[in-house]
Design a protein around this motif. Structure first.
Motif, PDB file in Angstrom:
ATOM      1  N   VAL A   1      43.053  16.535  26.439  1.00 41.24           N
ATOM      2  CA  VAL A   1      43.141  16.513  27.896  1.00 41.24           C
ATOM      3  C   VAL A   1      44.459  15.868  28.302  1.00 41.24           C
ATOM      4  O   VAL A   1      44.776  14.758  27.857  1.00 41.24           O
ATOM      5  CB  VAL A   1      41.961  15.731  28.512  1.00 41.24           C
TER       6      VAL A   1
ATOM      7  N   TYR B   1      36.337  21.060  33.576  1.00 38.17           N
ATOM      8  CA  TYR B   1      36.535  21.612  32.236  1.00 38.17           C
ATOM      9  C   TYR B   1      35.395  21.135  31.338  1.00 38.17           C
ATOM     10  O   TYR B   1      35.156  19.926  31.213  1.00 38.17           O
ATOM     11  CB  TYR B   1      37.864  21.151  31.638  1.00 38.17           C
TER      12      TYR B   1
ATOM     13  N   ARG C   1      36.241   8.908  22.568  1.00 43.71           N
ATOM     14  CA  ARG C   1      37.556   9.514  22.793  1.00 43.71           C
ATOM     15  C   ARG C   1      38.660   8.549  22.408  1.00 43.71           C
ATOM     16  O   ARG C   1      38.454   7.336  22.364  1.00 43.71           O
ATOM     17  CB  ARG C   1      37.730   9.952  24.253  1.00 43.71           C
TER      18      ARG C   1
ATOM     19  N   ARG D   1      42.854  23.465  23.545  1.00 47.96           N
ATOM     20  CA  ARG D   1      41.944  23.581  22.407  1.00 47.96           C
ATOM     21  C   ARG D   1      42.725  24.139  21.232  1.00 47.96           C
ATOM     22  O   ARG D   1      43.312  25.219  21.312  1.00 47.96           O
ATOM     23  CB  ARG D   1      40.768  24.482  22.771  1.00 47.96           C
TER      24      ARG D   1
ATOM     25  N   VAL E   1      43.545  21.178  29.837  1.00 52.38           N
ATOM     26  CA  VAL E   1      42.759  20.952  28.620  1.00 52.38           C
ATOM     27  C   VAL E   1      43.147  21.988  27.573  1.00 52.38           C
ATOM     28  O   VAL E   1      43.116  23.194  27.834  1.00 52.38           O
ATOM     29  CB  VAL E   1      41.248  21.020  28.909  1.00 52.38           C
TER      30      VAL E   1
ATOM     31  N   LEU F   1      34.196  20.165  27.983  1.00 52.19           N
ATOM     32  CA  LEU F   1      34.891  19.748  26.773  1.00 52.19           C
ATOM     33  C   LEU F   1      34.085  20.034  25.515  1.00 52.19           C
ATOM     34  O   LEU F   1      32.856  19.954  25.506  1.00 52.19           O
ATOM     35  CB  LEU F   1      35.209  18.252  26.834  1.00 52.19           C
ATOM     36  N   LYS F   2      34.822  20.354  24.455  1.00 52.87           N
ATOM     37  CA  LYS F   2      34.269  20.459  23.115  1.00 52.87           C
ATOM     38  C   LYS F   2      35.010  19.466  22.221  1.00 52.87           C
ATOM     39  O   LYS F   2      36.144  19.087  22.526  1.00 52.87           O
ATOM     40  CB  LYS F   2      34.419  21.884  22.580  1.00 52.87           C
TER      41      LYS F   2
ATOM     42  N   SER G   1      44.430  27.308  26.216  1.00 54.20           N
ATOM     43  CA  SER G   1      44.084  26.591  27.434  1.00 54.20           C
ATOM     44  C   SER G   1      42.707  27.058  27.870  1.00 54.20           C
ATOM     45  O   SER G   1      42.483  28.256  28.075  1.00 54.20           O
ATOM     46  CB  SER G   1      45.107  26.880  28.534  1.00 54.20           C
ATOM     47  N   ILE G   2      41.774  26.135  27.999  1.00 55.00           N
ATOM     48  CA  ILE G   2      40.413  26.550  28.305  1.00 55.00           C
ATOM     49  C   ILE G   2      40.263  26.802  29.805  1.00 55.00           C
ATOM     50  O   ILE G   2      40.991  26.253  30.628  1.00 55.00           O
ATOM     51  CB  ILE G   2      39.374  25.520  27.815  1.00 55.00           C
TER      52      ILE G   2
ATOM     53  N   VAL H   1      47.931  26.636  20.695  1.00 50.55           N
ATOM     54  CA  VAL H   1      46.844  26.052  21.472  1.00 50.55           C
ATOM     55  C   VAL H   1      46.285  27.099  22.426  1.00 50.55           C
ATOM     56  O   VAL H   1      46.966  28.059  22.795  1.00 50.55           O
ATOM     57  CB  VAL H   1      47.321  24.823  22.282  1.00 50.55           C
TER      58      VAL H   1
ATOM     59  N   TYR I   1      37.366  17.520  19.937  1.00 48.26           N
ATOM     60  CA  TYR I   1      38.778  17.650  19.586  1.00 48.26           C
ATOM     61  C   TYR I   1      39.610  18.422  20.607  1.00 48.26           C
ATOM     62  O   TYR I   1      40.742  18.816  20.321  1.00 48.26           O
ATOM     63  CB  TYR I   1      38.944  18.224  18.167  1.00 48.26           C
ATOM     64  N   ASP I   2      39.052  18.613  21.800  1.00 49.08           N
ATOM     65  CA  ASP I   2      39.889  19.095  22.896  1.00 49.08           C
ATOM     66  C   ASP I   2      40.888  18.006  23.279  1.00 49.08           C
ATOM     67  O   ASP I   2      40.603  16.810  23.156  1.00 49.08           O
ATOM     68  CB  ASP I   2      39.030  19.441  24.120  1.00 49.08           C
TER      69      ASP I   2
END
Length: 280
Positions: free
Chosen positions: A62, A54, A82, A118, A116, A56-57, A171-172, A169, A59-60
């Motif tokens: 996990v 995944y 984090r 977002r 993950v 990440l960006k 989901s990425i 939310v 404020y994701d």
């Protein structure tokens, strides 16, 4: 016998850490026997969970279930910041009712590999504020601080589950790091109660025994047999803590002999299966 790399520790119902690594790290695959939430702040990181990567960006969120193999993959020397929350399964169980299950977010994450999340403008949300309030509560020495920490933690978990249940939310998407290994891990998770041998798994995926063992070890750092055994033991602990008898847990997690199960359980958790309910 191969020693599994269990990382992190948890001597309380939950703990929170704010970490920032300012240099490039190489982190091996590892697992925890408790649930983990990570709020990613900054960095250039891909997070790999059981063969799926995944990107990440900031404020994701996990979500990692107990027993899931995972590791961060740092892409450069950018600071990796984090907030991490460790949560014992037995603690979430204490607050489980017919209309409230704090572990719902982890169960949802397990569906379709949605580990993950977002949330748009998370840094401005009440969920983020609750997380920071919880973090700050571990620094104060005020009256009833432990009770206050528990209240703040419950608020955070309630808000997180509400965000998921109310579809606030996204989901990425994930990328498969190695399709064969990801499929093997999925297969093992779906068939833990059955007889699982290296030959059976290799045959199911039309691979040779030696190639499968080498590939799994190379990709995850663990032997296939040790991975299956660990997953079964973690499942057995969860089953017992959720009301299954010790005998039921033994056979439902794939052990064929109770004495073998009992010895393995005691070796891993340093207590007998009958006392599993006392574990965090």
């Amino acid at each position: 016998m191969e020693e599994y790399r269990k990382q992190g520790y948890l001597e309380n119902d939950f703990r929170i850490f704010h970490l920032c690594d300012a240099k490039h790290l190489e982190v091996a695959y590892h697992y925890h026997d408790f649930a983990k939430i990570m709020l990613f702040i900054k960095g250039n990181v891909n997070y790999i969970i059981e063969g799926r990567s995944y990107e990440l960006k900031p404020y994701d969120i996990v979500l990692v279930n107990a027993g899931q193999l995972h590791r961060p993959q740092l892409m450069d020397d950018a600071p990796y910041e984090r907030i991490i929350i460790y949560i014992s399964s037995s603690f979430m169980k204490k607050y489980q009712t017919d209309d409230c299950d704090l572990s719902r977010c982890f169960k949802e994450a397990g569906k379709g590999h949605q580990n993950v999340l977002r949330i748009e403008n998370l840094e401005k949300s009440s969920l983020y504020a609750a997380c920071r309030n919880l973090e700050r509560s571990f620094e104060d020495q005020e009256f009833a601080k432990e009770l206050y920490q528990r209240i703040l933690f419950l608020e955070f978990m309630i808000l997180l589950n509400r965000a998921i249940l109310n579809n606030h939310v996204n989901s990425i998407q994930n990328e498969i790091s190695n399709r064969k290994i990801a499929d093997v891990i999925d297969y093992i998770s779906a068939h833990l109660a059955e007889e699982l041998t290296v030959d059976k798994i290799a045959g199911n995926f039309y691979l040779s025994r030696s190639y499968l063992m080498h590939l799994f070890k190379a990709e995850t750092g663990y032997s296939l047999g040790s991975y299956i055994n660990e997953k079964r033991l973690l499942l057995s602990k969860s089953l017992i803590q959720n009301g299954k008898s010790v005998t039921e847990a033994c056979y439902e997690c794939g052990f064929r002999d109770y004495s073998t199960f009992s010895r393995a359980f005691k070796r891993k958790f340093h207590t007998t299966p009958k006392n599993a309910g006392d574990l965090l």
